[in-house]
Design a protein around this motif. Structure first.
Motif, short mmCIF file in Angstrom:
data_model
loop_
_atom_site.label_atom_id
_atom_site.label_comp_id
_atom_site.label_asym_id
_atom_site.label_seq_id
_atom_site.Cartn_x
_atom_site.Cartn_y
_atom_site.Cartn_z
N ILE A 212 0.84 -1.20 0.00
CA ILE A 212 0.00 0.00 0.00
C ILE A 212 0.87 1.24 0.00
O ILE A 212 2.08 1.17 0.21
CB ILE A 212 -0.92 0.03 1.24
CG1 ILE A 212 -0.10 0.01 2.54
CG2 ILE A 212 -1.92 -1.13 1.21
CD1 ILE A 212 -0.91 0.21 3.80
N TYR A 213 0.23 2.39 -0.24
CA TYR A 213 0.93 3.67 -0.07
C TYR A 213 -0.07 4.72 0.37
O TYR A 213 -1.28 4.56 0.19
CB TYR A 213 1.62 4.11 -1.36
CG TYR A 213 0.69 4.55 -2.47
CD1 TYR A 213 0.39 5.90 -2.67
CD2 TYR A 213 0.09 3.61 -3.31
CE1 TYR A 213 -0.46 6.31 -3.68
CE2 TYR A 213 -0.77 4.01 -4.33
CZ TYR A 213 -1.04 5.35 -4.51
OH TYR A 213 -1.89 5.75 -5.51
N THR A 214 0.42 5.78 0.99
CA THR A 214 -0.42 6.87 1.46
C THR A 214 -0.25 8.08 0.56
O THR A 214 0.88 8.47 0.24
CB THR A 214 -0.06 7.26 2.91
OG1 THR A 214 -0.19 6.10 3.74
CG2 THR A 214 -0.99 8.35 3.43
N GLU A 216 -0.56 12.11 -0.80
CA GLU A 216 0.04 13.32 -0.26
C GLU A 216 -0.83 14.00 0.80
O GLU A 216 -0.34 14.81 1.59
CB GLU A 216 0.35 14.31 -1.39
CG GLU A 216 1.49 13.86 -2.30
CD GLU A 216 1.82 14.88 -3.37
OE1 GLU A 216 1.19 15.97 -3.36
OE2 GLU A 216 2.70 14.61 -4.21
N ASP A 217 -2.15 13.67 0.83
CA ASP A 217 -3.01 14.28 1.86
C ASP A 217 -2.70 13.73 3.24
O ASP A 217 -3.21 14.23 4.25
CB ASP A 217 -4.49 14.09 1.52
CG ASP A 217 -4.93 12.63 1.43
OD1 ASP A 217 -4.30 11.76 2.06
OD2 ASP A 217 -5.93 12.36 0.74
N GLY A 218 -1.85 12.70 3.32
CA GLY A 218 -1.44 12.14 4.61
C GLY A 218 -2.41 11.15 5.19
O GLY A 218 -2.15 10.59 6.27
N TRP A 219 -3.51 10.88 4.50
CA TRP A 219 -4.55 9.99 5.03
C TRP A 219 -4.93 8.87 4.08
O TRP A 219 -4.97 7.71 4.48
CB TRP A 219 -5.80 10.80 5.38
CG TRP A 219 -5.66 11.62 6.61
CD1 TRP A 219 -5.33 12.94 6.68
CD2 TRP A 219 -5.81 11.18 7.96
NE1 TRP A 219 -5.28 13.36 7.99
CE2 TRP A 219 -5.58 12.30 8.79
CE3 TRP A 219 -6.13 9.95 8.55
CZ2 TRP A 219 -5.65 12.22 10.18
CZ3 TRP A 219 -6.21 9.87 9.94
CH2 TRP A 219 -5.96 10.99 10.73
N THR A 220 -5.25 9.21 2.85
CA THR A 220 -5.81 8.24 1.92
C THR A 220 -4.81 7.13 1.61
O THR A 220 -3.72 7.38 1.10
CB THR A 220 -6.22 8.92 0.60
OG1 THR A 220 -7.11 9.99 0.89
CG2 THR A 220 -6.90 7.93 -0.34
N VAL A 221 -5.19 5.89 1.93
CA VAL A 221 -4.32 4.73 1.72
C VAL A 221 -4.84 3.92 0.53
O VAL A 221 -6.00 3.53 0.51
CB VAL A 221 -4.27 3.84 2.98
CG1 VAL A 221 -3.40 2.61 2.73
CG2 VAL A 221 -3.74 4.63 4.18
N ARG A 222 -3.97 3.68 -0.43
CA ARG A 222 -4.35 2.93 -1.64
C ARG A 222 -3.49 1.68 -1.81
O ARG A 222 -2.37 1.61 -1.29
CB ARG A 222 -4.17 3.80 -2.89
CG ARG A 222 -5.14 4.96 -3.02
CD ARG A 222 -4.96 5.67 -4.35
NE ARG A 222 -5.83 6.82 -4.47
CZ ARG A 222 -7.06 6.79 -4.99
NH1 ARG A 222 -7.56 5.64 -5.44
NH2 ARG A 222 -7.78 7.88 -5.07
N THR A 223 -4.03 0.72 -2.55
CA THR A 223 -3.21 -0.43 -2.94
C THR A 223 -2.18 0.02 -3.97
O THR A 223 -2.48 0.82 -4.85
CB THR A 223 -4.09 -1.54 -3.55
OG1 THR A 223 -4.77 -1.03 -4.70
CG2 THR A 223 -5.13 -2.03 -2.55
#
Length: 275
Positions: A212-214, A216-223
């Protein structure tokens, strides 16, 4: 430090957790293509305030919204926005209410119309894994028993990616208490479970790899591979013999099944546990 709850405290938490289920049930009644997650956020804020509560997520470590709305390849912590949901989307709504000094918060993933068989299976299996974990949330077991059950049913059986960086947690006067509850691990390891600890058990399972990665907003986590992810969460109290589920998916499921815009075809043979 693990904080064990009195029966009076559990009654408050049960009420709050069930209220979150009711709120998610109201969302399930109206969810359809063309709706935005920002509209859902506004609805949930009003629902919480109308029920004399405070939105738990708002301003939690600076989080700027009342819900997390995670669509398709967003694992968790997705910001509500003005983008219209469409046929084929899967969306996890995670929301919490703080009332009478205690938190209730959990998540549910909805399917918007027709999706591929592999996505349908991912939703089904992730939901099943939640109950596999709950079956192990009994006094005398360890956190690793919950974790192993979830990992066994998802990663080992189906080859799905089990997210490592995000875990479940204890719940009480604040949203994150001890102990942490991973969705992977070894049986017989981790924190010893005693009666009246409340846990938020929440498998986060990827169709592809676990990476996963987060944003730039510091919140949204994506595959990282862009494949879908599914998130289900229950609030559970450890008891002897059988866990006590504080939240109530039956409320959500009844509304979901009555909404022709939502796909519940995976319900057949889905593992369920009564509250």
């Amino acid at each position: 430090m693990i904080i064990y709850k009195t029966e009076a405290e559990l009654a408050i938490m049960k009420t709050n957790s069930t209220l979150v289920s009711t709120m998610l049930g109201e969302v399930a009644k109206v969810l359809k293509p063309g709706m935005t997650t920002l509209e859902i956020d506004t609805f949930c804020k009003s629902f919480i305030q109308d029920n004399k509560g405070v939105p738990t997520f708002f301003n939690f470590h600076g989080y700027p919204h009342n819900i997390c709305a995670s669509v398709n390849d967003v694992v968790v912590h997705g910001f509500p926005n003005k983008k219209e949901l469409k046929e084929g989307d899967i969306v996890s709504i995670d929301v919490g209410i703080t009332r009478d000094g205690y938190v209730g918060e959990h998540a549910y993933t909805f399917i918007m119309g027709e999706v591929s068989p592999e996505v349908l299976q991912l939703v089904k299996v992730t939901k099943e894994s939640l109950y596999k974990g709950i079956e192990k949330a009994i006094a005398g077991n360890r956190v690793g028993d919950i974790a192993f059950a979830i990992q066994e049913h998802t990663e080992r059986k189906y080859g799905y990616g089990v997210v490592r960086e995000l875990v479940g947690h204890g719940l009480g006067k604040t949203m994150h208490e001890d102990p942490q509850v991973p969705n992977y691990g070894k049986r017989g390891t981790g924190t010893y479970l005693k009666e009246n600890v409340v846990l938020a058990i929440e498998p986060m399972i990827n169709l592809g790899k676990r990476d996963i990665y987060t944003e730039e907003d510091g919140w949204t986590v994506r595959t990282r591979d862009g494949k879908p992810s599914v998130h289900f969460e229950h609030n559970v109290c450890v008891k002897k013999g059988k866990a006590f589920i504080l939240s109530d998916y039956s409320i959500i499921e009844a509304a979901e099944q009555s909404n022709p815009n939502l796909n519940t075809s995976y319900y057949t043979n889905t593992v369920k546990a009564s509250s």
